[in-house]
Design a protein around this motif. Structure first.
Motif, PDB file in Angstrom:
ATOM      1  N   GLN A  72     -34.777 -24.469  -2.003  1.00 21.66           N
ATOM      2  CA  GLN A  72     -35.954 -25.282  -1.696  1.00 21.66           C
ATOM      3  C   GLN A  72     -36.352 -25.138  -0.224  1.00 21.66           C
ATOM      4  OE1 GLN A  72     -35.746 -29.238  -3.231  1.00 21.66           O
ATOM      5  NE2 GLN A  72     -37.436 -30.005  -1.997  1.00 21.66           N
ATOM      6  N   LEU A  73     -35.372 -25.115   0.672  1.00 18.25           N
ATOM      7  CA  LEU A  73     -35.665 -24.956   2.100  1.00 18.25           C
ATOM      8  C   LEU A  73     -36.267 -23.582   2.382  1.00 18.25           C
ATOM      9  CD1 LEU A  73     -35.493 -25.944   5.023  1.00 18.25           C
ATOM     10  CD2 LEU A  73     -33.145 -25.068   5.099  1.00 18.25           C
ATOM     11  N   ALA A  74     -35.661 -22.541   1.804  1.00 16.07           N
ATOM     12  CA  ALA A  74     -36.185 -21.189   2.007  1.00 16.07           C
ATOM     13  C   ALA A  74     -37.573 -21.048   1.402  1.00 16.07           C
ATOM     14  CB  ALA A  74     -35.228 -20.163   1.392  1.00 16.07           C
ATOM     15  N   GLY A  75     -37.754 -21.633   0.225  1.00 17.10           N
ATOM     16  CA  GLY A  75     -39.060 -21.559  -0.437  1.00 17.10           C
ATOM     17  C   GLY A  75     -40.144 -22.265   0.348  1.00 17.10           C
ATOM     18  N   GLY A  76     -39.838 -23.461   0.852  1.00 14.63           N
ATOM     19  CA  GLY A  76     -40.822 -24.197   1.641  1.00 14.63           C
ATOM     20  C   GLY A  76     -41.203 -23.456   2.902  1.00 14.63           C
ATOM     21  N   ILE A 196     -40.146 -29.295   2.005  1.00 10.41           N
ATOM     22  CA  ILE A 196     -39.162 -29.510   3.070  1.00 10.41           C
ATOM     23  C   ILE A 196     -38.994 -31.002   3.360  1.00 10.41           C
ATOM     24  CG2 ILE A 196     -38.683 -29.116   5.515  1.00 10.41           C
ATOM     25  CD1 ILE A 196     -39.988 -26.385   5.239  1.00 10.41           C
ATOM     26  N   VAL A 197     -40.110 -31.744   3.388  1.00  6.98           N
ATOM     27  CA  VAL A 197     -40.039 -33.190   3.624  1.00  6.98           C
ATOM     28  C   VAL A 197     -39.257 -33.875   2.502  1.00  6.98           C
ATOM     29  CG1 VAL A 197     -41.396 -35.312   3.723  1.00  6.98           C
ATOM     30  CG2 VAL A 197     -42.134 -33.303   5.011  1.00  6.98           C
ATOM     31  N   ALA A 198     -39.549 -33.493   1.256  1.00 11.44           N
ATOM     32  CA  ALA A 198     -38.843 -34.087   0.117  1.00 11.44           C
ATOM     33  C   ALA A 198     -37.346 -33.809   0.198  1.00 11.44           C
ATOM     34  CB  ALA A 198     -39.416 -33.546  -1.191  1.00 11.44           C
ATOM     35  N   LEU A 199     -36.988 -32.583   0.623  1.00 12.64           N
ATOM     36  CA  LEU A 199     -35.581 -32.240   0.764  1.00 12.64           C
ATOM     37  C   LEU A 199     -34.917 -33.063   1.860  1.00 12.64           C
ATOM     38  CD1 LEU A 199     -33.129 -30.461   0.153  1.00 12.64           C
ATOM     39  CD2 LEU A 199     -34.067 -28.757   1.730  1.00 12.64           C
ATOM     40  N   ALA A 200     -35.643 -33.248   2.990  1.00 14.14           N
ATOM     41  CA  ALA A 200     -35.104 -34.038   4.090  1.00 14.14           C
ATOM     42  C   ALA A 200     -34.878 -35.478   3.681  1.00 14.14           C
ATOM     43  CB  ALA A 200     -36.049 -33.959   5.287  1.00 14.14           C
ATOM     44  N   VAL A 201     -35.850 -36.043   2.970  1.00 10.57           N
ATOM     45  CA  VAL A 201     -35.725 -37.426   2.496  1.00 10.57           C
ATOM     46  C   VAL A 201     -34.548 -37.556   1.544  1.00 10.57           C
ATOM     47  CG1 VAL A 201     -36.832 -39.225   1.129  1.00 10.57           C
ATOM     48  CG2 VAL A 201     -38.161 -37.952   2.820  1.00 10.57           C
TER      49      VAL A 201
END
Length: 205
Positions: A72-76, A196-201
């Protein structure tokens, strides 16, 4: 047969919804021609094929949270990179010389297609979800499903590239290319940033 029809319809309907791969093919076809865009089409189809093979072989990304988070991070990040490139682009279509000056090679588009497909978590989640619905099917049936879906992805993407990359389509699309490029770039930046925001949250809660 009923299960195959249901799987085929669900998969095709998912293809009809414009997403990251569609925007990549559309812009490549309109700025580099449909022949060069087939590189992106094949790359996207191969990336889908990898996810299909993994999901139908019982490899579930959902059961590996760390791997899914990294994807998800790489994709974002990849989507933001492509989106910014679209926003900075000033490509126009020259009907006398064919598609615009920002012509790229088939091989480069092939690489972008694979990256776009592999770094899109939606593809992974979609095929994993689909695999759970047909996990009781025989191995040969799963091979048939996978072959069908890979073929449909490739055929549909090439169709989109040909339609949007033909001279007639170019003549009609020249006026909206800057708008499409800007819209696509904005969509990709927002979509990638949202991932990226969703992953951080998720990691902070």
């Amino acid at each position: 047969m009923e299960q195959f029809v249901a799987v085929a319809i669900a998969h095709f309907l998912a293809l009809l919804i414009p997403g990251v791969d569609f925007f990549l093919i559309a812009r490549t076809a309109m700025t580099s021609g449909w022949r060069n865009a087939t590189g992106a089409c094949l790359g996207i189809a191969i990336a889908n094929g990898i996810f299909i093979a993994a999901a139908f072989s019982g490899v579930s990304l959902v059961s590996h949270p760390a791997l899914l988070d990294a994807l998800q991070l790489a994709g974002g990040s990849f989507l933001i990179f492509v989106g910014v490139a679209f926003l900075r682009s000033r490509a126009r279509i020259d009907l006398d010389q064919g598609p615009g000056a920002q012509r790229t090679t088939w091989l480069r588009n092939f690489g972008l297609g694979i990256a776009s497909g592999l770094l899109n978590p939606k593809n992974a989640l979609f095929y994993v979800s689909l695999a759970t619905a047909v996990n009781a099917a025989a191995p040969l049936t799963l091979v048939l499903y996978g072959t069908w879906m890979f073929s449909i992805v490739l055929v549909w993407d090439v169709f989109v590239a040909v339609v949007l990359g033909s001279r007639c389509a170019l003549a009609r699309m020249d006026r909206i290319l800057p708008w499409l490029t800007g819209l696509s770039g904005g969509f990709l930046v927002l979509f990638g940033g949202g991932m990226i925001v969703a992953l951080a949250v998720q990691l902070l809660t």
